[in-house]
Scaffold this active site. Structure first.
Site, PDB file in Angstrom:
ATOM      1  N   GLY A 239       0.398 -50.255 -11.422  1.00  0.00           N
ATOM      2  CA  GLY A 239       1.210 -51.460 -11.296  1.00  0.00           C
ATOM      3  C   GLY A 239       1.570 -52.183 -12.565  1.00  0.00           C
ATOM      4  O   GLY A 239       2.409 -53.093 -12.534  1.00  0.00           O
ATOM      5  N   GLY A 278       1.521 -45.347 -13.279  1.00  0.00           N
ATOM      6  CA  GLY A 278       2.659 -44.438 -13.175  1.00  0.00           C
ATOM      7  C   GLY A 278       3.705 -44.844 -14.188  1.00  0.00           C
ATOM      8  O   GLY A 278       3.876 -44.248 -15.245  1.00  0.00           O
ATOM      9  N   TYR A 319      16.639 -52.173  -6.057  1.00  0.00           N
ATOM     10  CA  TYR A 319      15.870 -53.360  -6.486  1.00  0.00           C
ATOM     11  C   TYR A 319      16.676 -54.292  -7.376  1.00  0.00           C
ATOM     12  O   TYR A 319      16.111 -55.179  -7.994  1.00  0.00           O
ATOM     13  CB  TYR A 319      14.622 -52.935  -7.280  1.00  0.00           C
ATOM     14  CG  TYR A 319      13.868 -51.781  -6.707  1.00  0.00           C
ATOM     15  CD1 TYR A 319      13.149 -51.907  -5.520  1.00  0.00           C
ATOM     16  CD2 TYR A 319      13.857 -50.547  -7.356  1.00  0.00           C
ATOM     17  CE1 TYR A 319      12.452 -50.830  -4.998  1.00  0.00           C
ATOM     18  CE2 TYR A 319      13.155 -49.476  -6.839  1.00  0.00           C
ATOM     19  CZ  TYR A 319      12.462 -49.624  -5.664  1.00  0.00           C
ATOM     20  OH  TYR A 319      11.770 -48.559  -5.154  1.00  0.00           O
ATOM     21  N   CYS A 346      30.424 -43.433  -2.629  1.00  0.00           N
ATOM     22  CA  CYS A 346      31.213 -44.330  -1.792  1.00  0.00           C
ATOM     23  C   CYS A 346      30.376 -45.491  -1.265  1.00  0.00           C
ATOM     24  O   CYS A 346      30.169 -45.627  -0.055  1.00  0.00           O
ATOM     25  CB  CYS A 346      31.803 -43.548  -0.635  1.00  0.00           C
ATOM     26  SG  CYS A 346      32.598 -42.050  -1.207  1.00  0.00           S
ATOM     27  N   TYR A 375      10.369 -43.256 -11.483  1.00  0.00           N
ATOM     28  CA  TYR A 375      11.146 -43.547 -10.274  1.00  0.00           C
ATOM     29  C   TYR A 375      12.647 -43.325 -10.495  1.00  0.00           C
ATOM     30  O   TYR A 375      13.476 -44.015  -9.910  1.00  0.00           O
ATOM     31  CB  TYR A 375      10.857 -44.967  -9.775  1.00  0.00           C
ATOM     32  CG  TYR A 375       9.373 -45.230  -9.637  1.00  0.00           C
ATOM     33  CD1 TYR A 375       8.646 -44.593  -8.636  1.00  0.00           C
ATOM     34  CD2 TYR A 375       8.684 -46.064 -10.527  1.00  0.00           C
ATOM     35  CE1 TYR A 375       7.270 -44.798  -8.522  1.00  0.00           C
ATOM     36  CE2 TYR A 375       7.318 -46.265 -10.412  1.00  0.00           C
ATOM     37  CZ  TYR A 375       6.623 -45.632  -9.410  1.00  0.00           C
ATOM     38  OH  TYR A 375       5.269 -45.824  -9.297  1.00  0.00           O
TER      39      TYR A 375
HETATM   40  N1  LLP Z   1      -1.058 -46.487  -6.855  1.00  0.00           N
HETATM   41  C1  LLP Z   1      -0.509 -46.792  -5.677  1.00  0.00           C
HETATM   42  C2  LLP Z   1      -1.347 -46.844  -4.487  1.00  0.00           C
HETATM   43  C3  LLP Z   1       0.878 -47.045  -5.602  1.00  0.00           C
HETATM   44  O1  LLP Z   1       1.411 -47.364  -4.429  1.00  0.00           O
HETATM   45  C4  LLP Z   1       1.675 -46.999  -6.776  1.00  0.00           C
HETATM   46  C5  LLP Z   1       3.109 -47.243  -6.716  1.00  0.00           C
HETATM   47  C6  LLP Z   1       1.040 -46.664  -7.991  1.00  0.00           C
HETATM   48  C7  LLP Z   1      -0.334 -46.430  -7.999  1.00  0.00           C
HETATM   49  C8  LLP Z   1       1.788 -46.579  -9.293  1.00  0.00           C
HETATM   50  O2  LLP Z   1       2.350 -47.787  -9.630  1.00  0.00           O
HETATM   51  P1  LLP Z   1       3.010 -48.025 -11.069  1.00  0.00           P
HETATM   52  O3  LLP Z   1       1.908 -47.967 -12.100  1.00  0.00           O
HETATM   53  O4  LLP Z   1       4.008 -46.952 -11.290  1.00  0.00           O
HETATM   54  O5  LLP Z   1       3.630 -49.352 -10.961  1.00  0.00           O
HETATM   55  N2  LLP Z   1      10.129 -47.149  -6.717  1.00  0.00           N
HETATM   56  C9  LLP Z   1       9.685 -48.409  -7.262  1.00  0.00           C
HETATM   57  C10 LLP Z   1       8.203 -48.433  -7.506  1.00  0.00           C
HETATM   58  C11 LLP Z   1       7.392 -48.114  -6.292  1.00  0.00           C
HETATM   59  C12 LLP Z   1       5.918 -48.101  -6.554  1.00  0.00           C
HETATM   60  C13 LLP Z   1       5.155 -47.560  -5.418  1.00  0.00           C
HETATM   61  N3  LLP Z   1       3.749 -47.462  -5.632  1.00  0.00           N
HETATM   62  C14 LLP Z   1      10.492 -48.727  -8.524  1.00  0.00           C
HETATM   63  O6  LLP Z   1      11.353 -47.934  -8.904  1.00  0.00           O
HETATM   64  O7  LLP Z   1      10.295 -49.783  -9.125  1.00  0.00           O
END
Ligand code: LLP
Length: 426
Positions: A239, A278, A319, A346, A375
């Protein structure tokens, strides 16, 4: 820090010019810098160096095998959320005991595959899922290692679509019920309760929500240990946000500050910390390169129509996300224009930027959408029957295609016409 810089007037990824890659592989394409990727992994890991920890990179952010391979070879474990991601982890030889399985809707076949592989633990999100994992493990003659994902009811102050730690979100076990569910899990014969997990959202740009969540979780941990439930792993999810280029003063905290704040709360506790970053690993290690097809001067607005669309990179559509846009080749004049950068799909939500002050682009120019390593490709689709784009990785002065552009034949290869039924005339 990243390795996308101008050499003269041309944008490079490490030591390779993006125009050169475009000439070789065509457009659109994603381009990843391996050095940036590995630098981010190292910085993140070093931030937690003083405490036993495992960095489980969140595969959903970017699941290309070459990306996973690079990270795994440099010590990362993986956070997977589907049988497909588990399969990818196995393909690149990630040790099973460095993989955690998260997600709110694990299917029975996915649970079976993960148990078969011998993953470190399941992050369980409901009582129903506990029962299912217990049953499947029993059938396989195993004990399944589990953590409960608790929902700490903390506001991550991020976009509502990617906020997960509030009571109203579908994620996790409600905080008030957690103790009782832990007791239930302890009594299930085919489960081994070893962890506690929480994840509050994505693109979180301040430290406070993480600390608040951790404080709550530590209270629970004390209670659990008091009851003799032996929690060894504390998974704090992912996150941590990244800069996208429009923040001005509100730049997300550096991993060392984030880690420092968490470790302060953890002093004196003998746990192994698991982290699931991530975006912070891959987000700024990738760029999306498209070509300008048309410059369209509307009545109210100018549009730069590119050959990339929301099907290839949907963060702005979904978003309203901001991504910096750069010319791959800087022009000599400093002429500028205000325009929407859009794709050929479209839908009016098919845009990369709105009313953005940009250099005066011309037909045929290449432009790069920054911070799209996370993403980006993983959320792409074939909408409008557009073949999925190529992915390229750069290492120093060399680049390789790590996913070929899809062909038109591949677009339809799994489809079939409805065959005549028996007795039906042709
Ligand atoms: N762990 C869990 C349980 C998660 O649900 C997520 C992301 C992560 C780790 C990794 O989070 P990060 O470090 O990448 O923030 N598609 C969206 C983001 C969706 C995130 C979903 N879960 C975007 O493009 O902003």
């Amino acid at each position: 820090m990243d390795h996308f810089c101008y050499h003269g007037d041309t944008l490079f990824c490490e030591d390779v010019s993006l125009s050169h890659i475009a000439q070789q592989v065509g457009t659109p394409f994603y381009c990843y810098s391996e050095a940036t990727l590995l630098h981010h992994l190292a910085v993140f890991g070093e931030a937690f160096a003083g405490y036993p920890h495992l960095v489980c990179y969140s595969v959903k952010a970017n699941s290309n095998l070459a990306v996973l391979d690079a990270l795994v070879r440099h010590g990362a474990g993986l956070d997977v959320v589907s049988g497909g991601e588990l399969f990818r982890g196995q393909k690149v030889g990630c040790a099973a005991n460095k993989m955690v399985f998260s997600g709110v809707g694990k299917r029975e076949d996915e649970i079976r595959a993960a148990l078969q592989a011998g993953i470190l633990m399941f992050n369980v999100e409901s009582v129903a899922e506990l029962h299912r994992i217990n049953r499947v493990a029993g059938e396989m003659g195993l004990k399944a290692p589990v953590a409960l994902r608790v929902n700490p009811d903390v506001d991550a102050k991020t976009h509502p679509h990617i906020s997960t730690g509030l009571r109203r979100n579908k994620f996790g076990i409600p905080f008030g019920k957690a103790l009782q569910v832990y007791r239930q899990a302890q009594r299930m014969p085919h489960l081994q309760v070893i962890g506690l997990d929480c994840h509050i959202g994505s693109q979180v740009t301040t430290i406070n929500p993480f600390v608040e969540a951790l404080k709550r979780v530590m209270e629970l941990l004390k209670q659990l240990r008091g009851e003799g439930i032996p929690i060894r792993y504390l998974d704090l999810g992912g996150g941590l946000g990244i800069p996208y280029g429009q923040e001005e003063s509100k730049i997300p905290p550096h991993p060392s500050l984030y880690a420092g704040a968490l470790l302060q709360e953890l002093q004196g506790s003998d746990l192994t910390l698991i982290l699931e970053p991530g975006r912070v690993i891959v987000g700024n290690a990738g760029i999306f390169v498209v070509r300008v097809e048309y410059i369209k001067e509307g009545e109210e607005k100018n549009f730069i129509v590119t050959d990339g669309g929301m099907n290839d990179m949907m963060r702005p559509a979904l978003y309203d996300a901001y991504h910096t846009i750069l010319p791959v080749q800087r022009h000599f004049s400093d002429d500028e224009m205000v325009a929407d950068v859009v794709g050929p799909i479209c839908e009016s939500s098919d845009f990369f930027a709105r009313e953005r002050l940009l250099p005066r682009f011309e037909e045929g120019d290449l432009l790069a959408v920054r911070s799209t390593g996370a993403y980006g490709f993983t959320m792409s689709s074939n909408y409008n029957s557009r073949p999925r784009v190529a992915e390229v990785m750069v290492r120093g002065g060399a680049f390789q295609v790590i996913r070929r552009r899809e062909t038109l034949e591949q677009l339809v290869e799994n489809e079939a016409l409805f065959a005549p039924l028996a007795g039906e005339g042709v």
